[in-house]
Design an enzyme around this catalytic site. Structure first.
Site, PDB file in Angstrom:
ATOM      1  N   THR A 102       1.022  -4.727   2.433  1.00  0.00           N
ATOM      2  CA  THR A 102       0.702  -6.161   2.490  1.00  0.00           C
ATOM      3  C   THR A 102       1.763  -6.990   1.784  1.00  0.00           C
ATOM      4  OG1 THR A 102      -0.599  -5.997   0.469  1.00  0.00           O
ATOM      5  CG2 THR A 102      -1.815  -5.831   2.554  1.00  0.00           C
ATOM      6  N   ASP A 103       2.040  -6.626   0.517  1.00  0.00           N
ATOM      7  CA  ASP A 103       2.942  -7.516  -0.223  1.00  0.00           C
ATOM      8  C   ASP A 103       4.403  -7.302   0.135  1.00  0.00           C
ATOM      9  OD1 ASP A 103       2.957  -5.091  -1.503  1.00  0.00           O
ATOM     10  OD2 ASP A 103       2.784  -5.883  -3.516  1.00  0.00           O
ATOM     11  N   CYS A 104       4.746  -6.135   0.648  1.00  0.00           N
ATOM     12  CA  CYS A 104       6.126  -5.964   1.108  1.00  0.00           C
ATOM     13  C   CYS A 104       6.344  -6.843   2.336  1.00  0.00           C
ATOM     14  CB  CYS A 104       6.406  -4.502   1.429  1.00  0.00           C
ATOM     15  SG  CYS A 104       6.243  -3.472  -0.038  1.00  0.00           S
TER      16      CYS A 104
ATOM     17  N   THR B 247       6.277 -10.599   0.961  1.00  0.00           N
ATOM     18  CA  THR B 247       7.498 -10.944   0.238  1.00  0.00           C
ATOM     19  C   THR B 247       8.700 -10.993   1.182  1.00  0.00           C
ATOM     20  OG1 THR B 247       6.569  -9.977  -1.746  1.00  0.00           O
ATOM     21  CG2 THR B 247       8.932 -10.292  -1.755  1.00  0.00           C
TER      22      THR B 247
END
Ligand code: LAN
Length: 733
Positions: A452-454, A457
């Protein structure tokens, strides 16, 4: 960590390879280290600054003009860090520190007869000897941890396989520690597993890892497909190997290890009694009553697993799933542990001459790194994550417009373009995967797992690069950006937060079945404030540039996420970070995210409490330092020294929260600047990252990314004042 005296003694026993012969090959994010023994080739392929830097060889970096302001310090920082950008645009860096990965690898290579290159052998010995606890000679779960049975027994085995003699002083010292801790008999289950693979522990001494679980109907709440992705990935090949009780042929070395690892004669060990014997120093999550009960039942089943005819079916099913994972990840695997176990499974099922075995063997290189000796990293790198964050930091620090940085930013964009995942896994439902079209992984496109955060970002980074900068090409089309947005929107949890890889699939009580005593919260996915913020920030940046795409949904998702972020704030004002150490890490994410929605110290009780919490943790020297112990204890524990990375996180959080008093922020900034070397670089300090509550992992690029970002942001907000110590010195002269 070493006192100089100890280091000297230890170093006299170990040697290193000719460090000027190591080279790094880079292609589409893939990074592999090679030892070039041919003099002609060494001459024709000069060692680059990236190679020298990671190996720890002296650099001919120029000394930069002494920065008078935070902005100049940020410029110097990037001037240095820019040199570490690889030819394909990514920032190479490791993700290292766990001490249980090399043992799995070396045991696997030993039992599957994969030759260990001489250069690896020398460098792995050097790494392990350097990382041994200087007082007792043992090893822990990670490089900064106290000695445990898991770390000590397994790394002892590695050094023996690599050829150290049992009478070698390093071995004597670590063996004494191992025996004091109770011997390998009380290793945690993951340790018992590897020792059983090597035939220096009996499979009878393990609680069941029954592969038949995969045959349960999917609606059963403890079907493994509901586990957290890494737990499921590890227990799949573990079940295969345990189910077949695969084990190495006895060799003279194995006979010797059987004598060395225990405090009693090997033949007299009562294996079934050893199952639940776990050393106190290793224990993080003790077995629950429910787990004990399940083990009791499964132990009865494991007495005659072929009786019902299910074992063959379960093994076949497991192997099919193993094949899916290998094909979907190009033989990289989701992370280092399952990757290595697959090598054993393939060896057994298809043989050493098979194509699959060759492919799996080749991919081992992706995990091997050369700094400070050779080690195995937890993943095949951190390429996407580090590159995306670097791009954001450089933009936010006001450095991206500087013409001397244009090429670097274009290269970063080209890498992120290449690294976006452009397909879904093969038969996702069959192998319990989610879709990945449009996602970014943590490391490379080939690894292929949506995080999710990769993804958040990277999306944010691409928007920064493509939209804000006048000189970059539009490499990633709107359609591809929308694919990333679609994935993010479909991944919100019921509590409004975002988890790491998937939405939570299993019930909370599964945590009672956690069989890995060394980790906490590994059985299911949880929402994390860091992941949530990264996703929500990216979605809102996207909306600014593409206001017509799924606008209402983005607003709705954001609203729920904000409520989640408010809800998970601790009483004392902090947010617990699960992937970085720890409260300073999460504070940065949350305050930067809530800033988008106009929440500041002045108007939000949540932000006020968050800022006050951080201020209460500032050290006398103006910095912040959080110990890795914070994560296991779940309460803020100071590191004895301030750390530039924690300080940068805290200062970025305070600035995002618009903390009304500049002074604590300025002092933090000055601490960061004071640690900068004349070349612009910062030295490695304490370990920065964490996972599974109890383990820590290094993110060596953080000391550049967040310092540069903090310095640049400070310069922008406070009009880049001349550093006071420079002012004083200037006044004097
Ligand atoms: C990582 C590293 C990155 C990290 C973030 C992106 C920072 C996080 O926000 C989401 C989770 C993720 C992707 C993550 C998950 C677990 C990893 C892959 C690691 C901590 C790096 C190593 C670790 C892996 C599980 C190590 C192998 C050990 C096992 C217990 C299987």
């Amino acid at each position: 960590m070493h006192s100089p005296g100890t280091k000297q003694i230890v170093n006299s026993y170990i040697r290193s390879t000719d460090l000027s012969k190591w080279r790094l090959k880079v292609k589409h994010g893939r990074q592999t280290w090679h030892y070039i023994d041919d003099d002609e080739e060494v001459k024709n392929w000069p060692q680059s600054i990236i190679e020298k830097y990671w190996i720890g060889l002296p650099l001919e970096s120029k000394t930069l003009a002494k920065p008078r302001t935070a902005f100049e310090a940020a410029q110097n920082g990037f001037e240095f860090y820019k040199q570490l950008q690889a030819s394909d645009g990514h920032w190479s860096g490791a993700c290292e520190g766990p001490m249980f990965l090399l043992p799995g690898l070396i045991i696997t290579m030993y039992i599957t007869h994969i030759p260990i290159p001489e250069a690896w052998r020398i460098e792995i010995i050097r790494y392990l000897v350097n990382k041994a606890n200087p007082v007792d000679g043992g090893w822990g779960l990670h490089i900064e941890h106290h000695s445990t049975v898991f770390g000590t027994a397994l790394n002892y085995v590695v050094l023996r396989i690599l050829g150290l003699d049992p009478d070698h002083p390093v071995m004597i010292k670590s063996r004494i520690t191992l025996h004091k801790l109770g011997g390998a008999i009380c290793a945690p289950t993951w340790g018992k597993f590897w020792l059983a693979c090597l035939n220096v522990y009996d499979w009878e001494g393990l609680n069941p890892i029954t592969p038949e679980l995969w045959l349960l109907p999917h609606f059963v709440p403890f079907h493994p497909s509901r586990f957290w992705i890494h737990t499921r990935a590890v227990y799949l090949p573990m079940g295969y190997i345990y189910g077949l009780r695969l084990t190495a042929e006895v060799t003279p070395l194995i006979e010797q290890l059987r004598q060395e690892l225990y405090v009693q004669p090997f033949d007299t060990i009562n294996w079934s009694r050893a199952r639940n014997n776990i050393a106190e120093v290793d224990l993080y999550t003790p077995h629950s009553k429910l787990l004990k009960f399940c083990n009791f039942i499964l132990n009865i089943y494991e007495k005659s697993p072929y009786f019902l005819g299910l074992r063959e079916v379960a093994i076949q099913e497991s192997y099919e799933l193993i094949k899916y994972e290998d094909e979907n990840t190009d033989y990289i695997g989701v992370a280092a542990v399952n990757k290595i176990m697959h090598v054993i499974c393939i060896y057994h099922e298809e043989g050493p001459d098979s194509e699959s075995f060759k492919l799996a063997k080749e991919r081992i290189n992706d995990f091997m790194l050369a700094p400070e000796g050779m080690l195995m990293a937890g993943s095949d790198g951190a390429q996407v994550w580090d590159t995306a964050f670097t791009a954001i930091a450089v933009n936010e620090a006001g450095l991206a417009d500087d013409p001397s940085n244009h090429q670097s930013m274009i290269n970063a964009l080209e890498f992120l373009d290449d690294a976006q995942i452009k397909k879904n896994p093969k038969d996702p439902e069959r192998c319990y995967r989610d879709n990945t079209l449009g996602a970014w992984a943590f490391s490379t496109r080939q690894q292929g797992y949506f995080v999710t955060d990769c993804t958040g970002t990277s999306l944010e980074a691409v928007l920064n690069l493509q939209k804000k900068l006048g000189y970059t090409p539009d490499l990633i089309s709107k359609e591809r950006l929308c694919q990333a947005v679609d994935l993010l929107l479909s991944n919100q949890g019921v509590d409004g937060g975002f988890a790491s890889y998937e939405r939570t699939r299993g019930p909370k009580f599964l945590e009672w079945l956690n069989p890995a005593e060394i980790f906490g919260n590994i059985m299911i996915e949880y929402s994390y404030p860091e992941c949530t913020c990264s996703v929500v920030t990216a979605l809102n940046t996207f909306q600014k540039w593409y206001p017509d795409y799924r606008a209402a949904e983005i607003r709705q998702v954001s609203k729920k996420a904000i409520t989640y972020l408010h809800n998970v704030q601790d009483e004392n004002g902090g947010w617990y970070g699960s992937w970085g150490i720890c409260y300073t890490y999460a504070a940065m994410f949350v305050m930067q995210c809530l800033e988008i929605f106009g929440e500041t110290y002045e108007n939000s009780e949540v932000i006020k409490k968050g800022c006050d919490f951080l201020i209460s943790k500032q050290k006398d020297d103006g910095g912040w330092g959080e110990s890795y112990k914070t994560c296991e204890a779940m309460t803020y524990i100071h590191h004895e020294n301030s750390q530039v990375v924690n300080t940068a996180w805290a200062v970025l959080a305070l600035m995002a929260g618009k903390y009304p008093n500049e002074e604590p922020i300025r002092r933090g900034i000055q601490l960061i600047a004071s640690r900068q070397l004349p070349t612009g670089e910062w030295k490695q300090e304490a370990i920065e990252g964490t996972f599974n509550k109890n383990c820590a992992v290094r993110y060596p690029n953080y000391k550049y990314i967040f310092t540069i970002w903090a310095l640049g942001k400070y310069a922008e907000i406070y009009n880049n004042p001349i550093f006071s110590w420079r002012k004083e010195r200037m006044a004097k002269t």
